[in-house]
Write an enzyme that holds these catalytic residues in place. Structure first.
Site, short mmCIF file in Angstrom:
data_model
loop_
_atom_site.label_atom_id
_atom_site.label_comp_id
_atom_site.label_asym_id
_atom_site.label_seq_id
_atom_site.Cartn_x
_atom_site.Cartn_y
_atom_site.Cartn_z
N ALA A 99 0.93 -1.17 -0.17
CA ALA A 99 0.07 -0.08 -0.06
C ALA A 99 0.84 1.29 0.16
CB ALA A 99 -1.01 -0.10 1.08
N HIS A 126 7.02 6.06 1.68
CA HIS A 126 7.72 4.75 1.12
C HIS A 126 8.62 4.97 0.04
CE1 HIS A 126 3.92 2.47 2.49
NE2 HIS A 126 4.90 2.14 3.64
N ARG A 132 -2.70 3.47 6.10
CA ARG A 132 -4.02 3.48 6.50
C ARG A 132 -4.96 4.74 6.11
NH1 ARG A 132 -0.85 0.82 10.55
NH2 ARG A 132 -1.76 -0.99 10.93
#
Ligand code: PAF
Length: 302
Positions: A46, A51, A203
């Protein structure tokens, strides 16, 4: 095996993608027979800009980079959170494709591959695991320690990159490498935020529009109240931050803490020698968000 190019749902990825430990190891044996450095970016997929900033940094600082994508079931203390955790492998691969060179690789194993037998190991991280995330998510850091140890042993990186949003996790991983005598340089990387200040997190996509709109208040409250710290005590500031965050009725603060960066132990005054950070965990509907901020006294730097 050299090269693990894969076709997934009709799309041909020009990237080395491995699903097994054996394939990853034999690939690494072919590229590591020269003096090269490997950077590892462990992720649960995700992927977002946070990242990607770790991946870019690793690509810049190492001869080659590996990215692991594995939703690690044993670090979820809440089964509903594990079930709802976004799994977006194909979108992740497309984000990574333009960043990676021909020697870089992705390791995306199954749960059975990582845990052929049920895991029973228990780490003792001491006081690092009894506060904040450790106190609110029993077993979480043990699961993180186990999976990161496995990833380090499988890939043997020279450097490993982690975001400072999970600041306590960084301390736990450093401690795990000491316990396990693993020689790897842990590289902390700054939190990447949305333009409105919300810390990027996998999230965030699960937030309802109302919760998404309210969520930047977490960062704003920390900044604004830390600015007014002169002559005040951590407990006062904690109360103020909590009431500001909770004032919308949409966000519920789970904990708020001022802690010393290296020990992660709460501080009772700001006359503390080490660096202090403000840590917060908040429930936004059924999504749990965490954030933190370096605390500077008389702060004009935020
Ligand atoms: O930070 C994460 O995404 C995870 O905790 C990690 C380090 C990849 C271990 O599963």
């Amino acid at each position: 095996m050299v090269g693990g190019y894969q076709q997934i749902n009709g799309y041909f990825y020009r990237m080395n993608i491995f699903n097994t430990i054996a394939d990853t190891r034999s690939y690494l044996a072919t590229v590591r027979n020269r003096p090269v450095t490997l950077g590892l970016v462990p992720t649960m997929g995700a992927l977002h800009e946070g990242h990607l900033s770790l991946v870019r940094r690793s690509v810049e600082e190492n001869h080659f980079t590996g990215i692991s994508i594995f939703v690690n079931p044993i670090q979820f203390n809440n089964p509903a959170d594990l079930e709802k955790y976004p799994r977006t492998l194909e979108a992740d691969l497309r984000l990574l494709e333009p960043l990676l060179g021909e020697n870089d690789f992705i390791f995306a194993p199954s749960v059975k591959e990582m845990y052929p037998i049920p895991e029973t190991h228990v780490y003792r991280f001491g006081p690092l695991e009894t506060t904040m995330e450790g106190a609110f998510r029993p077993g979480h850091f043990n699961g993180v320690g186990i999976v990161v140890n496995k990833l380090f042993r499988i890939t043997q990186p020279d450097r490993a990159y982690f975001g400072e949003k999970d600041f306590q996790q960084l301390a736990i991983i450093r401690r795990m490498t000491e316990i396990e005598n693993i020689k790897v340089k842990i590289i902390p990387c700054p939190i990447i935020r949305e333009p409105d200040g919300l810390a990027m997190s996998s999230r965030n996509v699960r937030l309802t529009p109302e919760h998404r709109k309210a969520a930047p208040l977490i960062y704003r409250s920390m900044i604004e109240i830390c600015r007014s710290a002169e002559g005040r005590y951590p407990d006062d500031l904690k109360n103020d931050i909590r009431s500001r965050i909770d004032s919308t009725g949409l966000l519920v603060t789970e904990y708020i803490e001022f802690a010393e960066e290296s020990t992660l132990q709460p501080v009772k005054t700001f006359e503390h020698k080490g660096n202090v950070r403000c840590f917060v965990a908040v429930r936004a509907g059924d999504v749990r968000l965490i954030d933190n901020l370096r605390f500077f006294k008389g702060d004009e730097r935020h």
